[in-house]
Design a protein around this motif. Structure first.
Motif, short mmCIF file in Angstrom:
data_model
loop_
_atom_site.label_atom_id
_atom_site.label_comp_id
_atom_site.label_asym_id
_atom_site.label_seq_id
_atom_site.Cartn_x
_atom_site.Cartn_y
_atom_site.Cartn_z
N VAL A 6 0.87 -1.26 0.00
CA VAL A 6 0.16 0.07 -0.06
C VAL A 6 0.69 1.38 0.22
CG1 VAL A 6 -1.68 1.30 1.28
CG2 VAL A 6 -1.86 -1.22 1.32
N GLU A 56 7.38 -0.90 7.48
CA GLU A 56 5.88 -1.02 7.38
C GLU A 56 5.24 -2.23 8.26
OE1 GLU A 56 4.50 -0.81 3.46
OE2 GLU A 56 6.15 0.69 2.70
N ASP A 85 9.90 -1.88 2.94
CA ASP A 85 9.54 -1.60 1.60
C ASP A 85 10.78 -0.96 0.96
OD1 ASP A 85 8.61 -0.85 -0.99
OD2 ASP A 85 7.17 0.55 -0.32
N LYS A 106 10.53 -0.42 -7.01
CA LYS A 106 10.05 -0.97 -6.02
C LYS A 106 9.97 -2.72 -5.77
CE LYS A 106 7.53 2.49 -3.46
NZ LYS A 106 7.64 2.32 -2.08
N THR A 176 4.23 3.03 4.91
CA THR A 176 5.09 3.46 5.90
C THR A 176 4.67 4.89 6.51
OG1 THR A 176 7.59 3.79 5.95
CG2 THR A 176 6.42 4.85 4.00
#
Ligand code: MG
Length: 212
Positions: A6, A56, A85, A106, A176
């Motif tokens: 997310v 996270e 992440d 990512k 985060t």
């Protein structure tokens, strides 16, 4: 196994990167190869010059499902951990500028750190604020509180399931808090759930790659 993430789930973090607070969860995915296996060293990615940590809370999906109602979603995850992440922020900035997908920033190999422990999710656990944090070389650099999430665990899991099947063993990185920052070779990152240490990662320089 799928890894859902997310984006922008904490208002202060959205703000620090100059992003608007979203009206629905921002979802992206990492492939299975993104998961850093324990005992595997973490090497600074050679394509980036600006590696950022993002600590996270991570949910473990425990039941297969699709089109899960928000008020039923808590039946689909059973444990909580903390992860990173990792983000190549320089690559992401370029991609965002061009309106392109984020995967190269990512979803690369070993970009998802996961705690070595799972804490069972109980009614009591989720009824109370969940605190988590990241230390870099012993200094606290990020402190999160589940009360600051824009979208709750149930909202996130329900939303994901409208688009993707949930399968046992899938992971959900829930966003985060503020305080993301750069890390360099030699840094030691430690993630905590409350007072419990969940992982430790040293950022190594990949000497072997230079000789390939
Ligand atoms: Mg993130």
């Amino acid at each position: 196994m799928k890894i859902f993430c997310v984006g922008r789930n904490y208002a202060d973090h959205a703000k620090e990167l100059g992003n608007a607070v979203p009206e629905e969860p921002v979802i992206f995915m990492k492939p299975k190869t993104a998961l850093l296996q324990s005992q595997t060293p973490f090497y600074y990615p050679e394509f980036s010059n600006e590696l950022h940590y993002e600590v996270e809370l991570v949910l473990r999906i425990s039941k297969n499902g699709k089109y899960v109602e928000e008020n039923q979603a808590d039946k689909y995850y059973d444990a909580l951990s903390v992860g990173i992440d990792f983000t190549a922020r320089d690559i992401q900035a370029e991609l965002k500028k061009k309106g392109l997908p984020w995967e190269k920033a990512k979803a690369w190999d070993n970009s998802a750190v996961l705690g070595v422990e799972w804490v069972p999710i109980t009614e009591e656990l989720v009824a109370n604020p969940i605190q988590f944090s990241l230390r870099n070389n012993g200094q606290v650099v990020q402190q999160g509180d589940s009360r600051d999430m824009i979208f709750s665990f149930n909202k996130i899991v329900s939303h994901i399931s409208q688009y993707f099947s949930l399968n046992i063993g899938d992971l959900v990185y829930t966003g985060t808090p503020a305080g993301v920052g750069e890390c360099v070779v030699g840094d030691i990152l430690e993630g905590y759930l409350e007072e419990q240490k969940m992982f430790e990662v040293e950022i190594k320089h990949d000497d072997c790659k230079e000789h390939e």
